[in-house]
Motif scaffolding. Structure first.
Motif, PDB file in Angstrom:
ATOM      1  N   THR A   1       0.842  -1.197   0.000  1.00  0.00           N
ATOM      2  CA  THR A   1       0.000   0.000   0.000  1.00  0.00           C
ATOM      3  C   THR A   1       0.877   1.245   0.000  1.00  0.00           C
ATOM      4  OG1 THR A   1      -0.220   0.065   2.411  1.00  0.00           O
ATOM      5  CG2 THR A   1      -1.815  -1.240   1.228  1.00  0.00           C
ATOM      6  N   ILE A   2       0.807   2.027   1.010  1.00  0.00           N
ATOM      7  CA  ILE A   2       1.626   3.227   1.135  1.00  0.00           C
ATOM      8  C   ILE A   2       2.201   3.234   2.536  1.00  0.00           C
ATOM      9  CG2 ILE A   2       0.279   4.641  -0.477  1.00  0.00           C
ATOM     10  CD1 ILE A   2      -0.851   5.848   2.308  1.00  0.00           C
ATOM     11  N   VAL A   3       3.144   4.118   2.791  1.00  0.00           N
ATOM     12  CA  VAL A   3       3.669   4.260   4.140  1.00  0.00           C
ATOM     13  C   VAL A   3       3.291   5.649   4.651  1.00  0.00           C
ATOM     14  CG1 VAL A   3       5.721   4.204   5.578  1.00  0.00           C
ATOM     15  CG2 VAL A   3       5.603   2.774   3.544  1.00  0.00           C
ATOM     16  N   SER A   4       2.550   5.681   5.739  1.00  0.00           N
ATOM     17  CA  SER A   4       2.269   6.942   6.421  1.00  0.00           C
ATOM     18  C   SER A   4       2.212   6.598   7.906  1.00  0.00           C
ATOM     19  CB  SER A   4       0.954   7.552   5.917  1.00  0.00           C
ATOM     20  OG  SER A   4      -0.139   6.902   6.513  1.00  0.00           O
ATOM     21  N   PRO A   5       2.335   7.601   8.783  1.00  0.00           N
ATOM     22  CA  PRO A   5       2.442   7.267  10.209  1.00  0.00           C
ATOM     23  C   PRO A   5       1.241   6.497  10.759  1.00  0.00           C
ATOM     24  CG  PRO A   5       3.105   9.528   9.840  1.00  0.00           C
ATOM     25  CD  PRO A   5       2.539   9.038   8.545  1.00  0.00           C
ATOM     26  N   GLU A   6       0.110   6.519  10.060  1.00  0.00           N
ATOM     27  CA  GLU A   6      -1.094   5.879  10.614  1.00  0.00           C
ATOM     28  C   GLU A   6      -1.337   4.464  10.101  1.00  0.00           C
ATOM     29  OE1 GLU A   6      -1.382   9.094   9.312  1.00  0.00           O
ATOM     30  OE2 GLU A   6      -1.153  10.010  11.286  1.00  0.00           O
ATOM     31  N   VAL A   7      -0.562   3.989   9.117  1.00  0.00           N
ATOM     32  CA  VAL A   7      -0.939   2.720   8.476  1.00  0.00           C
ATOM     33  C   VAL A   7      -1.072   1.566   9.457  1.00  0.00           C
ATOM     34  CG1 VAL A   7      -0.264   3.052   6.066  1.00  0.00           C
ATOM     35  CG2 VAL A   7       1.456   2.363   7.741  1.00  0.00           C
ATOM     36  N   GLY A   8      -0.126   1.458  10.392  1.00  0.00           N
ATOM     37  CA  GLY A   8      -0.146   0.333  11.307  1.00  0.00           C
ATOM     38  C   GLY A   8      -1.292   0.424  12.301  1.00  0.00           C
ATOM     39  N   TRP A   9      -1.473   1.625  12.825  1.00  0.00           N
ATOM     40  CA  TRP A   9      -2.557   1.864  13.784  1.00  0.00           C
ATOM     41  C   TRP A   9      -3.894   1.452  13.196  1.00  0.00           C
ATOM     42  CZ3 TRP A   9      -3.880   2.736  18.572  1.00  0.00           C
ATOM     43  CH2 TRP A   9      -5.063   3.401  18.877  1.00  0.00           C
ATOM     44  N   GLU A  10      -4.088   1.751  11.902  1.00  0.00           N
ATOM     45  CA  GLU A  10      -5.367   1.440  11.266  1.00  0.00           C
ATOM     46  C   GLU A  10      -5.552  -0.056  11.035  1.00  0.00           C
ATOM     47  OE1 GLU A  10      -4.878   4.233   8.179  1.00  0.00           O
ATOM     48  OE2 GLU A  10      -5.896   5.812   9.294  1.00  0.00           O
ATOM     49  N   MET A  11      -4.465  -0.835  11.100  1.00  0.00           N
ATOM     50  CA  MET A  11      -4.577  -2.289  10.946  1.00  0.00           C
ATOM     51  C   MET A  11      -4.935  -2.963  12.269  1.00  0.00           C
ATOM     52  SD  MET A  11      -4.154  -3.241   7.927  1.00  0.00           S
ATOM     53  CE  MET A  11      -3.833  -4.998   8.033  1.00  0.00           C
ATOM     54  N   LEU A  12      -4.921  -2.200  13.357  1.00  0.00           N
ATOM     55  CA  LEU A  12      -5.002  -2.816  14.681  1.00  0.00           C
ATOM     56  C   LEU A  12      -6.294  -3.611  14.891  1.00  0.00           C
ATOM     57  CD1 LEU A  12      -2.995  -2.917  16.919  1.00  0.00           C
ATOM     58  CD2 LEU A  12      -4.137  -1.019  18.028  1.00  0.00           C
ATOM     59  N   LEU A  13      -7.416  -3.095  14.368  1.00  0.00           N
ATOM     60  CA  LEU A  13      -8.692  -3.765  14.598  1.00  0.00           C
ATOM     61  C   LEU A  13      -8.726  -5.165  13.976  1.00  0.00           C
ATOM     62  CD1 LEU A  13     -11.164  -3.078  16.198  1.00  0.00           C
ATOM     63  CD2 LEU A  13     -12.233  -2.223  14.123  1.00  0.00           C
ATOM     64  N   PRO A  14      -8.413  -5.301  12.676  1.00  0.00           N
ATOM     65  CA  PRO A  14      -8.370  -6.663  12.126  1.00  0.00           C
ATOM     66  C   PRO A  14      -7.342  -7.547  12.828  1.00  0.00           C
ATOM     67  CG  PRO A  14      -7.697  -5.032  10.461  1.00  0.00           C
ATOM     68  CD  PRO A  14      -8.245  -4.286  11.614  1.00  0.00           C
ATOM     69  N   VAL A  15      -6.239  -6.947  13.269  1.00  0.00           N
ATOM     70  CA  VAL A  15      -5.219  -7.743  13.961  1.00  0.00           C
ATOM     71  C   VAL A  15      -5.784  -8.294  15.275  1.00  0.00           C
ATOM     72  CG1 VAL A  15      -3.062  -7.512  15.257  1.00  0.00           C
ATOM     73  CG2 VAL A  15      -3.194  -6.681  12.906  1.00  0.00           C
ATOM     74  N   PHE A  16      -6.501  -7.464  16.000  1.00  0.00           N
ATOM     75  CA  PHE A  16      -7.120  -7.925  17.243  1.00  0.00           C
ATOM     76  C   PHE A  16      -8.141  -9.029  16.951  1.00  0.00           C
ATOM     77  CE2 PHE A  16      -5.425  -4.513  19.839  1.00  0.00           C
ATOM     78  CZ  PHE A  16      -5.381  -5.100  21.083  1.00  0.00           C
TER      79      PHE A  16
END
Lengths: 406, 287
Positions: B208-223
């Motif tokens: 996708t892209i790299v921005s400071p929020e990308v990982g944070w936004e993945m947190l829900l599916p990860v949980f």
């Protein structure tokens, strides 16, 4: 980004100095109208925000140089929305409750404006913004008629897309929309206008933000064999979608709003992937006298041509038209001022291009401010209708081929 | 064939989620708290890889930098914060991890700006395998993920430290009386967690892209994947990530793209109703 942050800190420092310097405060006394400049200095709007804010300040300086509006000086209080609704709400609260501003100018991105407008409504002061979401035209967001939009609505963008698709001879358009008010507004506006022209839309997809891949969405759209895909999208998702589309190898043209198909997108994807994409953005009222005044101010402040930032021309107009309305109303009471906004912006009346000219002409009768961003005629919702430019990406550069009017 | 293609589309997304869930579940199983900084550790890995890739042009060097950098970052978070909070309630640890995530995100924003950046990897046409369009880059990413997973499972199941980690995860008190030093186990666990997050973050960044929020936004599916897989089960986390990714994509002809995210939570609900411990979780007695 670094420059804008530094500039932003600079503007804070300047603002702080202004507040701290007792001589200035004493000089201005009670006859000062405070205006909030709430712009996206950081975040996604960062490339535009700093210029937007400086043009509010520059226009206010022009007003003050002409003796102020209804005898009062304008004082600008600057804040950063961070292009983030939460941060914008905090900043707007501070502007309204601490600084007691009489109007908030310059919000950008629909999410931000939709979050801020309830606060300005409660305070009974106008919000002038550059956001596209159709919801900002009507109640509940604009229940009091205090919201004024200087950017085209997404619906108007959609109509411009349809004009361009017709001009380019496309027959089988499909749409892809980011799932929010702005994205869907764009594609629905397009579909409505396209169907009114007797065309059909072969496929439409609404997609979710923050996905690792949009390949399934693309599969569905491309399976309908469109000759053009019209999007209501933002830069991050557009980057991913275009990359995955290019990898499929299926030829198709793209019509994408200007805030997504910008130089950053070309930088991210390269000239080969972006070749031939049509980027549609509202264009400033470049032939107008008001634009020359704005352009001179922008070059002085930003060392760039004024055509680089359509939103800065909008904020220049916000300050100018608001000051003219204050002048016409003869009071800083915002209810009276808002009532005058259409009177000084719309026909008929003597056409004027600057505050000084308008102030002079107001003594004789009605005026019609022709803005730097558009002719600036507000409709019943407080929306304006700018012209649109069709920019073709050719060899990694955005070239404007023509301007369409809707 | 159409559905098979959708399933393939979902696999890569599932791998990213699975790697994140593996990082989360390791902390859950051993340090016993949900580490909300997992997403931001992924982002950190993506930025580390991006920086080195830009400087050297090598993705291999980039991934080494990402794994190393994020492993050190995770260990630092443990040594400075989580270690001091050990024994406090889960909530204090969770809140502390949210704070650490916030600091990482803000730090990346200041250092790199909020504008998106991308990995400049050459774009390639998909190859056709039995009618399925498969992207060579996806294959490479899947291979990287597979190697990372193999390494983690080799450490967990073939080495003494891995055995100790599993012992602590099973029964901390019993592990301690058997002479296992929690310090060493924790250090190893945080290093692995950081490394796994980095691989997931790098894959996400390349896709996708790299921005400071990308990982944070993945947190829900990860949980969601962590819970579906059974909290604390490494195999479960990876399998659940893949299941959710594939279920989302295959469902789209029926529910549309807008509701596919909701659908993954329906799958989660359904599994938990039938099997409250998750796919691979074990029933734990309350102590």
């Amino acid at each position: 980004m670094k420059t804008t942050r530094r500039e932003f800190l600079g503007s804070i420092a300047a603002g702080a100095a202004l507040v701290a310097a007792p001589s200035i405060v004493r000089a201005q006394g009670a006859d000062v109208i405070r205006i909030g400049a709430l712009c996206p200095v950081t975040g996604v709007g960062g490339p535009y925000g700093s210029g937007m804010q400086k043009m509010i300040v520059a226009a206010a300086e022009a007003v003050n140089a002409a003796g102020g509006a209804s005898g009062r000086k304008i004082e600008i209080v600057s804040e950063d929305t961070q292009t983030n609704p939460q941060a914008a709400v905090l900043a707007a609260k501070k502007l309204i409750e601490v600084n007691k501003v009489q109007a908030v100018l310059g919000t950008w991105s629909s999410g931000v404006s939709l979050a801020v407008i309830p606060l300005t409504n409660d305070a009974g002061i106008p919000l002038m913004h550059c956001s596209g979401a159709p919801a900002l035209s009507v109640p509940p967001a604009n229940a009091k008629g205090l919201g004024f939009r200087f950017q085209a609505t997404n619906d108007r963008f959609g109509r411009a897309f349809a004009e361009i698709c017709e001009k380019e001879g496309f027959k089988r358009p499909a749409t892809m929309a980011f799932n929010n008010a702005s994205g869907i507004g764009n594609t629905e506006g397009f579909t409505k206008a396209w169907k009114a022209k007797g065309g059909e839309v072969v496929e439409s997809v609404v997609y979710e933000p923050n996905q690792a891949s949009y390949r399934s969405e693309l599969m569905k759209v491309l399976a309908a064999n469109p000759d053009v895909i019209v999007t209501g999208s933002y830069i991050a998702d557009t980057t991913i979608i275009l990359r995955e589309w290019f990898q499929t190898g299926q030829p198709v043209k793209w019509v994408i709003p200007g805030w997504a198909a910008n130089p950053q997108l070309i930088e991210a994807l390269g000239a080969e992937v972006t070749e031939g994409i049509i980027s549609v953005d509202s264009v400033s009222n470049e032939g107008a006298e008001a634009f020359k005044a704005y352009d001179a101010a922008y070059q002085k402040a930003m060392s760039q041509a004024g055509t680089n930032n359509v939103y800065a021309a909008m904020t220049w107009d916000m300050m100018t038209v608001l000051a003219l309305a204050i002048e016409a109303a003869g009071t800083a009471d915002m209810a009276a001022v808002v009532a005058k906004l259409r009177e000084v912006g719309n026909p008929d009346g003597k056409q004027v291009s600057t505050f000084a000219e308008g102030k002079e002409a107001l003594k004789a009768g009605k005026i019609n401010y022709e803005g730097a961003s558009s002719v600036l005629d507000f409709d019943q919702h407080g929306d304006v209708t700018p012209d649109f430019g069709a920019y073709f990406i050719e060899g990694g550069k955005l070239n404007r081929r023509y301007v369409v009017q809707i | 064939m159409f559905y098979a293609q959708l399933a393939v589309n979902g696999l890569v997304q599932g791998l990213v989620v699975g790697l994140g869930a593996l990082a989360l579940t390791l902390v859950f199983g051993i340090a016993r708290f949900p580490n909300a900084a997992t997403g931001d550790t992924m982002t950190f890995g993506a930025y580390a890889a991006l920086t080195v890739h830009k400087a050297s042009g090598s993705l291999a060097l980039g991934s080494i930098a990402a794994i190393g950098g994020a492993a050190v970052l995770a260990l630092l978070a443990y040594l400075t914060v989580f270690k001091r909070l050990a024994g406090r309630s889960v909530v204090s640890l969770l809140v502390a991890s949210i704070g650490i995530g916030f600091m990482i995100r803000a730090g990346l924003g200041v250092a790199f700006g909020h504008q998106q950046q991308v990995f400049n990897v050459p774009l390639s046409r998909p190859i056709r395998v039995a009618g399925l369009a498969i992207n060579p880059l996806d294959l490479q990413l899947a291979a990287v993920a597979a190697v990372a997973l193999a390494a983690v499972f080799a450490i967990l199941y073939l080495t003494p430290i891995g055995r100790q980690m599993r012992a602590v995860a099973d029964n901390r008190d019993l592990a301690r009386v058997s002479g296992i030093r929690p310090e060493r186990v924790m250090t190893a666990m945080w290093l692995i967690t950081g490394g796994v997050s980095a691989v997931g973050g790098m894959m996400l960044g390349i896709k996708t892209i790299v921005s400071p929020e990308v990982g944070w936004e993945m947190l829900l599916p990860v949980f969601a994947a962590t819970i579906l897989g059974g909290i604390g089960s490494p195999v479960g986390a990876v399998v659940a990530g893949l299941v959710l990714g594939v279920a989302q994509e295959v469902s789209t002809p029926f529910v549309g793209f807008t509701y596919k995210i909701a659908l993954s939570f329906v799958v989660l609900l359904a599994v938990l109703l039938v099997r409250p411990r998750g796919l691979f979780g074990r029933i734990e007695g309350v102590r």
